[in-house]
Design a protein around this motif. Structure first.
Motif, PDB file in Angstrom:
ATOM      1  N   ILE A   1       0.836  -1.207   0.000  1.00 35.93           N
ATOM      2  CA  ILE A   1       0.000   0.000   0.000  1.00 35.93           C
ATOM      3  C   ILE A   1       0.866   1.250   0.000  1.00 35.93           C
ATOM      4  CG2 ILE A   1      -1.638   1.359   1.362  1.00 35.93           C
ATOM      5  CD1 ILE A   1      -2.925  -1.018  -0.067  1.00 35.93           C
ATOM      6  N   ARG A   2       1.917   1.219   0.794  1.00 32.02           N
ATOM      7  CA  ARG A   2       2.808   2.386   0.878  1.00 32.02           C
ATOM      8  C   ARG A   2       3.437   2.673  -0.493  1.00 32.02           C
ATOM      9  NH1 ARG A   2       6.199   0.505   4.582  1.00 32.02           N
ATOM     10  NH2 ARG A   2       4.555   0.779   6.124  1.00 32.02           N
ATOM     11  N   GLU A   3       3.857   1.620  -1.179  1.00 27.59           N
ATOM     12  CA  GLU A   3       4.431   1.787  -2.519  1.00 27.59           C
ATOM     13  C   GLU A   3       3.389   2.354  -3.494  1.00 27.59           C
ATOM     14  OE1 GLU A   3       5.777  -0.913  -6.324  1.00 27.59           O
ATOM     15  OE2 GLU A   3       5.996  -1.811  -4.326  1.00 27.59           O
ATOM     16  N   ALA A   4       2.154   1.845  -3.412  1.00 25.09           N
ATOM     17  CA  ALA A   4       1.086   2.332  -4.291  1.00 25.09           C
ATOM     18  C   ALA A   4       0.815   3.809  -4.045  1.00 25.09           C
ATOM     19  CB  ALA A   4      -0.186   1.512  -4.077  1.00 25.09           C
ATOM     20  N   ILE A   5       0.766   4.206  -2.788  1.00 29.39           N
ATOM     21  CA  ILE A   5       0.507   5.610  -2.452  1.00 29.39           C
ATOM     22  C   ILE A   5       1.630   6.498  -2.994  1.00 29.39           C
ATOM     23  CG2 ILE A   5       0.403   7.251  -0.524  1.00 29.39           C
ATOM     24  CD1 ILE A   5      -1.158   5.097   1.041  1.00 29.39           C
ATOM     25  N   ASN A   6       2.868   6.037  -2.873  1.00 27.80           N
ATOM     26  CA  ASN A   6       3.993   6.810  -3.400  1.00 27.80           C
ATOM     27  C   ASN A   6       3.866   6.989  -4.916  1.00 27.80           C
ATOM     28  OD1 ASN A   6       5.198   7.103  -0.891  1.00 27.80           O
ATOM     29  ND2 ASN A   6       6.515   5.306  -1.124  1.00 27.80           N
ATOM     30  N   ARG A   7       3.437   5.941  -5.604  1.00 23.03           N
ATOM     31  CA  ARG A   7       3.269   6.021  -7.059  1.00 23.03           C
ATOM     32  C   ARG A   7       2.100   6.942  -7.422  1.00 23.03           C
ATOM     33  NH1 ARG A   7       3.353  -0.138  -9.122  1.00 23.03           N
ATOM     34  NH2 ARG A   7       3.179   0.851 -11.178  1.00 23.03           N
ATOM     35  N   LEU A   8       1.068   6.956  -6.597  1.00 18.40           N
ATOM     36  CA  LEU A   8      -0.096   7.791  -6.866  1.00 18.40           C
ATOM     37  C   LEU A   8       0.222   9.279  -6.704  1.00 18.40           C
ATOM     38  CD1 LEU A   8      -2.806   5.588  -5.157  1.00 18.40           C
ATOM     39  CD2 LEU A   8      -2.620   6.062  -7.600  1.00 18.40           C
ATOM     40  N   GLU A   9       1.224   9.577  -5.881  1.00 13.45           N
ATOM     41  CA  GLU A   9       1.653  10.974  -5.753  1.00 13.45           C
ATOM     42  C   GLU A   9       2.149  11.513  -7.095  1.00 13.45           C
ATOM     43  OE1 GLU A   9       3.671  12.678  -2.117  1.00 13.45           O
ATOM     44  OE2 GLU A   9       4.127  10.548  -1.862  1.00 13.45           O
ATOM     45  N   SER A  10       2.856  10.677  -7.848  1.00 16.47           N
ATOM     46  CA  SER A  10       3.394  11.133  -9.132  1.00 16.47           C
ATOM     47  C   SER A  10       2.299  11.318 -10.175  1.00 16.47           C
ATOM     48  CB  SER A  10       4.452  10.154  -9.651  1.00 16.47           C
ATOM     49  OG  SER A  10       3.868   8.919 -10.001  1.00 16.47           O
ATOM     50  N   CYS A  11       1.121  10.721  -9.922  1.00 16.00           N
ATOM     51  CA  CYS A  11      -0.043  10.918 -10.804  1.00 16.00           C
ATOM     52  C   CYS A  11      -0.831  12.164 -10.404  1.00 16.00           C
ATOM     53  CB  CYS A  11      -0.996   9.718 -10.726  1.00 16.00           C
ATOM     54  SG  CYS A  11      -0.310   8.155 -11.244  1.00 16.00           S
ATOM     55  N   HIS A  12      -0.428  12.802  -9.299  1.00 10.00           N
ATOM     56  CA  HIS A  12      -1.066  14.021  -8.804  1.00 10.00           C
ATOM     57  C   HIS A  12      -2.485  13.802  -8.274  1.00 10.00           C
ATOM     58  CE1 HIS A  12       2.327  16.234 -10.446  1.00 10.00           C
ATOM     59  NE2 HIS A  12       2.126  15.614 -11.600  1.00 10.00           N
ATOM     60  N   ILE A  13      -2.839  12.546  -7.930  1.00 13.43           N
ATOM     61  CA  ILE A  13      -4.166  12.327  -7.348  1.00 13.43           C
ATOM     62  C   ILE A  13      -4.085  12.039  -5.853  1.00 13.43           C
ATOM     63  CG2 ILE A  13      -5.201  11.594  -9.531  1.00 13.43           C
ATOM     64  CD1 ILE A  13      -5.020   8.722  -8.629  1.00 13.43           C
ATOM     65  N   VAL A  14      -2.864  11.951  -5.342  1.00 12.00           N
ATOM     66  CA  VAL A  14      -2.637  11.817  -3.905  1.00 12.00           C
ATOM     67  C   VAL A  14      -1.577  12.835  -3.516  1.00 12.00           C
ATOM     68  CG1 VAL A  14      -1.594  10.321  -2.134  1.00 12.00           C
ATOM     69  CG2 VAL A  14      -3.310   9.392  -3.691  1.00 12.00           C
ATOM     70  N   GLU A  15      -1.746  13.421  -2.340  1.00 14.17           N
ATOM     71  CA  GLU A  15      -0.753  14.385  -1.845  1.00 14.17           C
ATOM     72  C   GLU A  15      -0.450  14.103  -0.382  1.00 14.17           C
ATOM     73  OE1 GLU A  15      -2.552  18.196  -2.397  1.00 14.17           O
ATOM     74  OE2 GLU A  15      -4.223  17.785  -1.045  1.00 14.17           O
ATOM     75  N   ARG A  16       0.750  14.468   0.023  1.00 17.17           N
ATOM     76  CA  ARG A  16       1.137  14.319   1.433  1.00 17.17           C
ATOM     77  C   ARG A  16       1.239  15.700   2.064  1.00 17.17           C
ATOM     78  NH1 ARG A  16       2.749   9.219   2.872  1.00 17.17           N
ATOM     79  NH2 ARG A  16       3.333   7.827   1.143  1.00 17.17           N
ATOM     80  N   LYS A  17       0.731  15.815   3.273  1.00 23.47           N
ATOM     81  CA  LYS A  17       0.815  17.072   4.002  1.00 23.47           C
ATOM     82  C   LYS A  17       1.426  16.815   5.376  1.00 23.47           C
ATOM     83  CE  LYS A  17      -2.907  19.555   1.669  1.00 23.47           C
ATOM     84  NZ  LYS A  17      -4.143  20.339   1.809  1.00 23.47           N
ATOM     85  N   ALA A  18       2.254  17.749   5.815  1.00 25.92           N
ATOM     86  CA  ALA A  18       2.910  17.605   7.105  1.00 25.92           C
ATOM     87  C   ALA A  18       1.880  17.438   8.218  1.00 25.92           C
ATOM     88  CB  ALA A  18       3.778  18.829   7.386  1.00 25.92           C
ATOM     89  N   ASN A  19       2.131  16.495   9.097  1.00 27.86           N
ATOM     90  CA  ASN A  19       1.276  16.209  10.253  1.00 27.86           C
ATOM     91  C   ASN A  19      -0.106  15.671   9.881  1.00 27.86           C
ATOM     92  OD1 ASN A  19       3.348  17.298  11.942  1.00 27.86           O
ATOM     93  ND2 ASN A  19       2.565  19.360  11.514  1.00 27.86           N
ATOM     94  N   VAL A  20      -0.310  15.372   8.613  1.00 25.79           N
ATOM     95  CA  VAL A  20      -1.600  14.842   8.170  1.00 25.79           C
ATOM     96  C   VAL A  20      -1.414  13.479   7.521  1.00 25.79           C
ATOM     97  CG1 VAL A  20      -3.594  15.190   6.661  1.00 25.79           C
ATOM     98  CG2 VAL A  20      -2.582  17.145   7.847  1.00 25.79           C
ATOM     99  N   GLY A  21      -0.377  13.367   6.680  1.00 27.73           N
ATOM    100  CA  GLY A  21      -0.141  12.130   5.953  1.00 27.73           C
ATOM    101  C   GLY A  21      -0.695  12.206   4.546  1.00 27.73           C
ATOM    102  N   ALA A  22      -0.936  11.049   3.966  1.00 29.31           N
ATOM    103  CA  ALA A  22      -1.388  10.986   2.570  1.00 29.31           C
ATOM    104  C   ALA A  22      -2.896  11.162   2.479  1.00 29.31           C
ATOM    105  CB  ALA A  22      -0.982   9.653   1.954  1.00 29.31           C
ATOM    106  N   ARG A  23      -3.316  11.993   1.536  1.00 25.56           N
ATOM    107  CA  ARG A  23      -4.735  12.217   1.275  1.00 25.56           C
ATOM    108  C   ARG A  23      -4.984  12.184  -0.224  1.00 25.56           C
ATOM    109  NH1 ARG A  23      -8.158  14.209   5.086  1.00 25.56           N
ATOM    110  NH2 ARG A  23      -7.280  14.963   7.037  1.00 25.56           N
ATOM    111  N   VAL A  24      -6.193  11.796  -0.593  1.00 23.71           N
ATOM    112  CA  VAL A  24      -6.636  11.976  -1.967  1.00 23.71           C
ATOM    113  C   VAL A  24      -6.807  13.473  -2.193  1.00 23.71           C
ATOM    114  CG1 VAL A  24      -8.477  11.478  -3.628  1.00 23.71           C
ATOM    115  CG2 VAL A  24      -7.858   9.770  -1.905  1.00 23.71           C
TER     116      VAL A  24
END
Length: 218
Positions: free
Chosen positions: A50-73
């Motif tokens: 799942i962690r790898e998938a989320i990292n790949r989804l960031e490069s598609c610009h449909i997931v973002e990471r925010k400090a103190n929040v984590g990964a979000r759609v």
């Protein structure tokens, strides 16, 4: 070059493609937090996958990471739509211009056949929904540009975020029949090898699409 519809090679690929599809189609809500624990249970895979998938989804610009929040759609917002569609209008306009120059007669015939197959779905008030991949009108034209850098910028960069807006907000209601008519005119310009007109019509088509989606976000 990466296509929007790939065949999964590994279990990690399969999870990535399914998670991406669920986000694009709104199965996982825009703006929602992504929990590795919950997703690993949902998809029956390890948290590392799942962690790898989320990292790949960031490069598609449909997931973002925010400090103190984590990964979000990513959230679908009016400002986000404007920034995305400014880029989309420019790049897909260029793709239509190049398609008018570079598509073979056979590829244009296939594009016309694809549009004819869509006609039965175009009724006032009904959805004009297109699956990703070969059946997608825009996908065919982007490929028809024959420019590998442009194709990569669209497919690897913004394609899936565009689809989030289109699938979740765009292709239903009165816009359906006008969008189909615009597609017909674009194909005609490409068939006539009118590069300038093809670009202008595509840019206008995407601007109308943006305005339609923006009205639902207001």
């Amino acid at each position: 070059m990466t296509s929007p519809v790939q065949q999964p090679v590994t279990a990690a690929d399969k999870t990535f493609y399914q998670l991406r599809l669920d986000i694009v189609e709104g199965e996982i809500t825009a703006g929602s937090k992504l929990s590795e624990t919950e997703l690993s249970t949902k998809y029956g895979v390890s948290r590392a996958v799942i962690r790898e998938a989320i990292n790949r989804l960031e490069s598609c610009h449909i997931v973002e990471r925010k400090a103190n929040v984590g990964a979000r759609v990513v959230a679908l917002t009016a400002d986000g739509l404007l920034a995305l569609y400014q880029v989309r209008e420019s790049l897909e306009g260029m793709a239509a211009r190049l398609a008018a120059k570079n598509m073979t007669d056979g590829e244009i015939n296939e594009l016309e056949a694809l549009l004819n197959s869509h006609f039965k779905d175009v009724k006032p008030g009904e959805s004009y929904y297109q699956e990703a991949g070969d059946v997608d009108f825009h996908y065919r034209i982007i490929l028809g540009s024959k420019n590998k850098h442009l194709i990569a910028m669209l497919f690897d960069g913004i394609y899936h975020l565009v689809r989030m807006y289109r699938v979740q907000l765009g292709m239903a209601g009165p816009r359906v029949t006008t969008a189909f008519d615009e597609h017909k005119h674009i194909v005609q310009a490409i068939a006539n090898r009118d590069e300038e007109l093809a670009e202008m019509l595509m840019r206008r088509h995407i601007m109308y699409s943006k305005n339609n989606i923006h009205s639902k976000l207001s």
